[in-house]
Motif scaffolding. Sequence first.
Motif, PDB file in Angstrom:
ATOM      1  N   GLU A 100      11.804   9.993 -19.106  1.00 16.97           N
ATOM      2  CA  GLU A 100      12.858   9.467 -18.230  1.00 16.97           C
ATOM      3  C   GLU A 100      14.201   9.419 -18.964  1.00 16.97           C
ATOM      4  OE1 GLU A 100       9.834   7.840 -18.659  1.00 16.97           O
ATOM      5  OE2 GLU A 100       9.047   8.759 -16.831  1.00 16.97           O
TER       6      GLU A 100
ATOM      7  N   LYS B  57      15.495  12.969 -19.327  1.00 12.47           N
ATOM      8  CA  LYS B  57      16.113  13.437 -18.070  1.00 12.47           C
ATOM      9  C   LYS B  57      17.496  12.832 -17.896  1.00 12.47           C
ATOM     10  CE  LYS B  57      11.849  13.930 -15.481  1.00 12.47           C
ATOM     11  NZ  LYS B  57      11.044  13.424 -14.362  1.00 12.47           N
TER      12      LYS B  57
ATOM     13  N   ASP C  70      15.219  18.037 -14.664  1.00 14.56           N
ATOM     14  CA  ASP C  70      13.823  17.692 -14.394  1.00 14.56           C
ATOM     15  C   ASP C  70      12.900  18.864 -14.728  1.00 14.56           C
ATOM     16  OD1 ASP C  70      11.783  15.894 -13.357  1.00 14.56           O
ATOM     17  OD2 ASP C  70      11.686  17.254 -11.625  1.00 14.56           O
TER      18      ASP C  70
ATOM     19  N   THR D 228      10.009  18.786 -17.541  1.00 20.83           N
ATOM     20  CA  THR D 228       8.648  19.124 -17.122  1.00 20.83           C
ATOM     21  C   THR D 228       8.093  20.273 -17.958  1.00 20.83           C
ATOM     22  OG1 THR D 228       9.082  18.365 -14.875  1.00 20.83           O
ATOM     23  CG2 THR D 228       7.225  19.867 -15.168  1.00 20.83           C
TER      24      THR D 228
END
Length: 179
Positions: A88, A91, A104, A108
């Motif tokens: 988090e 990001k 994102d 990922t």
Amino acid sequence: MKKALTAIIVALFALTLAACGSNSNETPSSNGAKSQNETAGQAPDAEKAKLKVYTSAKIAEDKVHTLFGKATLQDGTPILDPITGTAEKAKSLLANYFDPALADKIVTHYITDKKSGESTLVNVEPFFAASILATKSAEEVQIEGENDTYTVTTADGGVYTLTWDASKSKYLVTSYEKK
């Protein structure tokens, strides 16, 4: 010892001043006031924009490298930057350089569900298969576009699309592909 400490402090002060000055997206006009474009939060003129686009793409990719490629375990296994610590936070940091959807996608790509103690192991395969970090100047890439959207194409086929974000007063990488 005092001379060395003084030299280090002076050097850090100079670097801090240089960093503060180079991070500014404001370019004063000859009378010290902001230009009409800057006041309206619009992109800078075309030549300045191309240089900003190139620089923005390099800084963005370097942030990804810093988050997912510099920190390693003792055996050399890459881990998520321990200062950032979580997906988090990664990001959130990348959202300063990339469109949130691309940030994102990058997180990922790198974050795995594997851990070693408190450290999160990351994917060793680079997201940027063709890297702009290998270039030394804007002359080594092809930059096309208009004031608010540009594409930067590297010699090895990396295509970065950058769009002006008026709220942040800078270009963000909105997409990346390898041709």
